[in-house]
Motif scaffolding. Structure first.
Motif, mmCIF file in Angstrom:
data_model
loop_
_atom_site.group_PDB
_atom_site.id
_atom_site.type_symbol
_atom_site.label_atom_id
_atom_site.label_comp_id
_atom_site.label_asym_id
_atom_site.label_seq_id
_atom_site.Cartn_x
_atom_site.Cartn_y
_atom_site.Cartn_z
ATOM 1 N N ALA A 65 0.833 -1.206 0.000
ATOM 2 C CA ALA A 65 0.000 0.000 0.000
ATOM 3 C C ALA A 65 0.867 1.255 0.000
ATOM 4 O O ALA A 65 0.552 2.235 -0.692
ATOM 5 C CB ALA A 65 -0.934 -0.009 1.204
ATOM 6 N N ALA A 66 1.958 1.230 0.753
ATOM 7 C CA ALA A 66 2.862 2.382 0.772
ATOM 8 C C ALA A 66 3.489 2.589 -0.606
ATOM 9 O O ALA A 66 3.624 3.720 -1.081
ATOM 10 C CB ALA A 66 3.944 2.191 1.822
ATOM 11 N N ASP A 92 -6.475 3.848 -9.485
ATOM 12 C CA ASP A 92 -6.405 2.416 -9.195
ATOM 13 C C ASP A 92 -5.239 1.765 -9.933
ATOM 14 O O ASP A 92 -4.565 0.894 -9.381
ATOM 15 C CB ASP A 92 -7.718 1.741 -9.573
ATOM 16 C CG ASP A 92 -8.865 2.150 -8.661
ATOM 17 O OD1 ASP A 92 -8.610 2.765 -7.606
ATOM 18 O OD2 ASP A 92 -10.029 1.846 -9.005
ATOM 19 N N ALA A 93 -4.991 2.170 -11.166
ATOM 20 C CA ALA A 93 -3.905 1.579 -11.954
ATOM 21 C C ALA A 93 -2.548 1.886 -11.333
ATOM 22 O O ALA A 93 -1.667 1.015 -11.280
ATOM 23 C CB ALA A 93 -3.953 2.093 -13.392
ATOM 24 N N ALA A 123 -8.699 4.748 -2.698
ATOM 25 C CA ALA A 123 -9.985 4.924 -2.024
ATOM 26 C C ALA A 123 -10.570 6.318 -2.243
ATOM 27 O O ALA A 123 -11.727 6.444 -2.615
ATOM 28 C CB ALA A 123 -9.834 4.646 -0.541
ATOM 29 N N ASP A 124 -9.782 7.352 -2.022
ATOM 30 C CA ASP A 124 -10.315 8.707 -2.162
ATOM 31 C C ASP A 124 -9.389 9.609 -2.975
ATOM 32 O O ASP A 124 -9.446 10.818 -2.867
ATOM 33 C CB ASP A 124 -10.577 9.319 -0.789
ATOM 34 C CG ASP A 124 -9.318 9.383 0.064
ATOM 35 O OD1 ASP A 124 -8.245 8.990 -0.419
ATOM 36 O OD2 ASP A 124 -9.411 9.813 1.226
ATOM 37 N N GLY A 125 -8.567 9.020 -3.772
ATOM 38 C CA GLY A 125 -7.618 9.783 -4.563
ATOM 39 C C GLY A 125 -6.317 10.053 -3.843
ATOM 40 O O GLY A 125 -5.327 10.432 -4.463
ATOM 41 N N GLN A 126 -6.295 9.835 -2.524
ATOM 42 C CA GLN A 126 -5.086 10.035 -1.733
ATOM 43 C C GLN A 126 -4.728 8.832 -0.872
ATOM 44 O O GLN A 126 -3.665 8.812 -0.279
ATOM 45 C CB GLN A 126 -5.234 11.266 -0.836
ATOM 46 C CG GLN A 126 -5.283 12.561 -1.594
ATOM 47 C CD GLN A 126 -5.328 13.749 -0.651
ATOM 48 O OE1 GLN A 126 -5.752 13.644 0.488
ATOM 49 N NE2 GLN A 126 -4.883 14.881 -1.136
ATOM 50 N N THR A 127 -5.595 7.859 -0.790
ATOM 51 C CA THR A 127 -5.354 6.681 0.050
ATOM 52 C C THR A 127 -5.298 5.429 -0.822
ATOM 53 O O THR A 127 -6.226 5.159 -1.580
ATOM 54 C CB THR A 127 -6.468 6.518 1.105
ATOM 55 O OG1 THR A 127 -6.556 7.718 1.868
ATOM 56 C CG2 THR A 127 -6.180 5.353 2.025
#
Length: 165
Positions: A65-66, A92-93, A123-127
Motif C-alpha cells: 500500500a505504501a 487504481d492503476a 480509495a479517495d484519490g489520496q489513500t
C-alpha cells in the motif's frame, strides 16, 4: 483386626491382590498424559505458525500500500499551485502497479506461499488500499484429515499520500 471383617492374613492377601490388579495402570496414565501434552504443543505451534503468516502478510500488505501511494505521477504532483490540496490524485492503476512492483521485489522466502493481490485501489484519490491473500500451511497438522492446501488468510493495508510544506 476389628472393622475389616477378617483376619490380618486375609487383609494382607486382599491388599496384595489389589496391588497386582493395578500394576501397569500408572504407565498407561503416564503415556496418555504425555500424548495429550504433545498434542497441545503441536496445536499451539501450528496456531502460532498461522498467526505469524498472518502478521507477515499484513506487513506485506502495508508495504504494498505504501508503494502504491508512492506511485503518484511526479510531474503534476510537484507542479501544484501551493495549496494544501494534492495537485494529483492516485488512480487504481497506479496503486496496482506500485503494489505489484513492491510484491515482486520482496524475497521469495518472506511470507506464506501463494501471495496474490486481491484488490488494489485508490480509495479517495489520496489513500491506497491493498488487499492480499495467501495460503498458510502450518506444520504438525494431520493433512490427511485437514485439507492439504492449508488455510486461506487475507490481509489489508492502507497508506495515505500527504503533502507537506
Amino acid at each position: 483386626m476389628p472393622g475389616f471383617g477378617g483376619s490380618p492374613r486375609r487383609v494382607r492377601a486382599l491388599a496384595h491382590h489389589l496391588g497386582r490388579e493395578e500394576s501397569g495402570q500408572t504407565l498407561l496414565l503416564g503415556v496418555g498424559l504425555i500424548c495429550a501434552v504433545l498434542a497441545l504443543l503441536f496445536v499451539a505451534a501450528s496456531a502460532s505458525a498461522v498467526y505469524l503468516d498472518l502478521k507477515t502478510l499484513t506487513s506485506l500488505a502495508d508495504s504494498a500500500a505504501a508503494a502504491g501511494a508512492d506511485g503518484v505521477d511526479e510531474d503534476p504532483y510537484y507542479g501544484g499551485d501551493g495549496t494544501d490540496t494534492a495537485p494529483a490524485a492516485l488512480t487504481d492503476a497506479q496503486v496496482r502497479t506500485g503494489a505489484a512492483a513492491d510484491l515482486s521485489s520482496q524475497p521469495a522466502a518472506v511470507g506464506p506461499a501463494g501471495v496474490m493481490i486481491v484488490s488494489a485501489r485508490a480509495a479517495d484519490g489520496q489513500t491506497a488500499v491493498v488487499t492480499l491473500q495467501a495460503r498458510s500451511r502450518p506444520p504438525f497438522l494431520p493433512w490427511g484429515i485437514i485439507p492439504a492446501e492449508g488455510f486461506t488468510i487475507t490481509a489489508t493495508g492502507s497508506a495515505r499520500m500527504t503533502t507537506t510544506q
